[in-house]
Design an enzyme around this catalytic site. Sequence first.
Site, PDB file in Angstrom:
ATOM      1  N   GLU A  16      10.918  -3.820 -11.046  1.00  0.00           N
ATOM      2  CA  GLU A  16      10.711  -2.491 -10.472  1.00  0.00           C
ATOM      3  C   GLU A  16      11.778  -1.489 -10.918  1.00  0.00           C
ATOM      4  O   GLU A  16      11.982  -0.469 -10.263  1.00  0.00           O
ATOM      5  CB  GLU A  16      10.684  -2.594  -8.951  1.00  0.00           C
ATOM      6  CG  GLU A  16       9.546  -3.441  -8.424  1.00  0.00           C
ATOM      7  CD  GLU A  16       9.584  -3.621  -6.924  1.00  0.00           C
ATOM      8  OE1 GLU A  16       9.241  -2.668  -6.214  1.00  0.00           O
ATOM      9  OE2 GLU A  16       9.969  -4.712  -6.466  1.00  0.00           O
ATOM     10  N   SER A  45       5.933  -3.210  -5.379  1.00  0.00           N
ATOM     11  CA  SER A  45       5.241  -2.194  -6.175  1.00  0.00           C
ATOM     12  C   SER A  45       3.983  -2.731  -6.845  1.00  0.00           C
ATOM     13  O   SER A  45       3.512  -2.187  -7.834  1.00  0.00           O
ATOM     14  CB  SER A  45       6.179  -1.597  -7.239  1.00  0.00           C
ATOM     15  OG  SER A  45       7.243  -0.917  -6.633  1.00  0.00           O
ATOM     16  N   TYR A  48       1.864   5.126  -8.231  1.00  0.00           N
ATOM     17  CA  TYR A  48       2.827   5.975  -8.911  1.00  0.00           C
ATOM     18  C   TYR A  48       2.229   7.024  -9.848  1.00  0.00           C
ATOM     19  O   TYR A  48       2.947   7.858 -10.357  1.00  0.00           O
ATOM     20  CB  TYR A  48       3.844   5.100  -9.663  1.00  0.00           C
ATOM     21  CG  TYR A  48       4.594   4.215  -8.701  1.00  0.00           C
ATOM     22  CD1 TYR A  48       5.470   4.763  -7.771  1.00  0.00           C
ATOM     23  CD2 TYR A  48       4.390   2.840  -8.694  1.00  0.00           C
ATOM     24  CE1 TYR A  48       6.138   3.968  -6.859  1.00  0.00           C
ATOM     25  CE2 TYR A  48       5.066   2.030  -7.780  1.00  0.00           C
ATOM     26  CZ  TYR A  48       5.932   2.606  -6.870  1.00  0.00           C
ATOM     27  OH  TYR A  48       6.591   1.810  -5.961  1.00  0.00           O
ATOM     28  N   ARG A  56       9.265   0.744   5.922  1.00  0.00           N
ATOM     29  CA  ARG A  56       7.835   1.048   5.900  1.00  0.00           C
ATOM     30  C   ARG A  56       7.069  -0.247   6.096  1.00  0.00           C
ATOM     31  O   ARG A  56       7.297  -1.227   5.372  1.00  0.00           O
ATOM     32  CB  ARG A  56       7.443   1.696   4.564  1.00  0.00           C
ATOM     33  CG  ARG A  56       6.104   2.436   4.610  1.00  0.00           C
ATOM     34  CD  ARG A  56       5.641   2.857   3.226  1.00  0.00           C
ATOM     35  NE  ARG A  56       5.157   1.711   2.467  1.00  0.00           N
ATOM     36  CZ  ARG A  56       5.569   1.404   1.237  1.00  0.00           C
ATOM     37  NH1 ARG A  56       6.490   2.128   0.630  1.00  0.00           N
ATOM     38  NH2 ARG A  56       5.059   0.342   0.614  1.00  0.00           N
ATOM     39  N   ASP A  84       3.500  -2.051   5.983  1.00  0.00           N
ATOM     40  CA  ASP A  84       2.151  -1.921   5.421  1.00  0.00           C
ATOM     41  C   ASP A  84       1.184  -2.834   6.164  1.00  0.00           C
ATOM     42  O   ASP A  84       1.515  -3.995   6.454  1.00  0.00           O
ATOM     43  CB  ASP A  84       2.160  -2.280   3.936  1.00  0.00           C
ATOM     44  CG  ASP A  84       3.028  -1.327   3.116  1.00  0.00           C
ATOM     45  OD1 ASP A  84       3.237  -0.188   3.563  1.00  0.00           O
ATOM     46  OD2 ASP A  84       3.495  -1.735   2.037  1.00  0.00           O
ATOM     47  N   GLU A  94       3.394  -6.572   4.894  1.00  0.00           N
ATOM     48  CA  GLU A  94       4.808  -6.748   4.579  1.00  0.00           C
ATOM     49  C   GLU A  94       5.610  -5.579   5.126  1.00  0.00           C
ATOM     50  O   GLU A  94       5.062  -4.531   5.486  1.00  0.00           O
ATOM     51  CB  GLU A  94       5.023  -6.858   3.071  1.00  0.00           C
ATOM     52  CG  GLU A  94       4.605  -5.642   2.276  1.00  0.00           C
ATOM     53  CD  GLU A  94       4.787  -5.843   0.780  1.00  0.00           C
ATOM     54  OE1 GLU A  94       5.214  -6.925   0.357  1.00  0.00           O
ATOM     55  OE2 GLU A  94       4.501  -4.897   0.035  1.00  0.00           O
ATOM     56  N   ASN A 141       8.876  -3.122   4.060  1.00  0.00           N
ATOM     57  CA  ASN A 141       9.691  -2.658   2.936  1.00  0.00           C
ATOM     58  C   ASN A 141      10.971  -2.032   3.474  1.00  0.00           C
ATOM     59  O   ASN A 141      10.924  -1.003   4.152  1.00  0.00           O
ATOM     60  CB  ASN A 141       8.924  -1.618   2.124  1.00  0.00           C
ATOM     61  CG  ASN A 141       7.623  -2.172   1.564  1.00  0.00           C
ATOM     62  OD1 ASN A 141       7.599  -2.747   0.477  1.00  0.00           O
ATOM     63  ND2 ASN A 141       6.549  -2.016   2.309  1.00  0.00           N
ATOM     64  N   GLY A 157       9.833   3.202  -1.545  1.00  0.00           N
ATOM     65  CA  GLY A 157       9.950   4.155  -2.643  1.00  0.00           C
ATOM     66  C   GLY A 157      10.150   5.578  -2.153  1.00  0.00           C
ATOM     67  O   GLY A 157       9.642   5.969  -1.100  1.00  0.00           O
TER      68      GLY A 157
END
Length: 315
Positions: free
Chosen positions: A13, A145, A212, A250, A252, A264, A266, A270
């Site tokens: 990443e 990612s 992205y 974050r 998800d 998961e 994070n 990002g």
Amino acid sequence: MKIGVIMGGSSSEREVSLMTGQEMLANLEPVKYEGIAIEIGRLEELADQVRDIDFALLALHGSYGEDGTVQAALEALGIPYSGSGVFSSHLCMDKHLSKQKLRAAGIATPDWLLLKDVEEQEEHLAEEVRKLGYPVFVKPNTGGSSVGALPVTDETSLLLAVRQALEWDSSVLIEQFIPGDEITCSILGGELLPVLGIRPQTAGWFDYEAKYQHGGAEEEVIVLPEEIAAQVQTTALETYSLLQCGVYARIDMMLKDGIPYVLEANTLPGMTKTSLMPKSAAAAGIGFTQLLDRIIELSIRERSEGEAGRLTKPV
């Protein structure tokens, strides 16, 4: 205050990390902070490059960045850093371990298998995956990612996807697919920001390009029925607490039949122009510069309280 924005690293990443780092540098409050770009490749390079900074704003993703390694090194150097601590960073980076804790606590998460040696487990693999039921997602256990992650719909493509994922990690997670609405819950300072719904535009799932590329996904604040919204909030905050996240994170999820399934957590989400947490913060009236300011302030407090706890802990 000299803020070292640490980016790069050696994980899959790296490019995402560089984008996050540049966006952070561009949005730091210039009156309060002097932003210093620190691009690293190997962990051994860290000590010399952070010698003159007051605070490390982590823009790293993947191995050595999100798994607690850099956090531990910074603690040893006495430099406060952003986000969760060493333990939480390591735990959340390991999808298998974090899912075990979620399942033990009664928090819904898709069923899964952990694969470490494809040669030894190949004989029974197809049978075990059939029990999960196709389709499944095959992904590196400690990746992010969506790098190396693939949806698999049949046995023919299963081994190919597993071998591809093993190119990025030493273990692979094979996870049950939960059909439903994909949502993401950003948490700042222990408070839930507006929940975003995710609809990929470039693929049938939220892959690297969808995350992205501009226009890769439709990401908007989602208005949920009151009862479901309360359940989502409870699940997100319980996950944050259970996995000992700090400052921001974050979570998800997939939402099916009113039940949120945690995919998961994070700990260093990002922070690029297309990233989810800045969008969620903006929906709460928090601009990018203000978001970074709050992350820095909360992190300094978190590190200070952690240090005070260690100093007062009885021996």
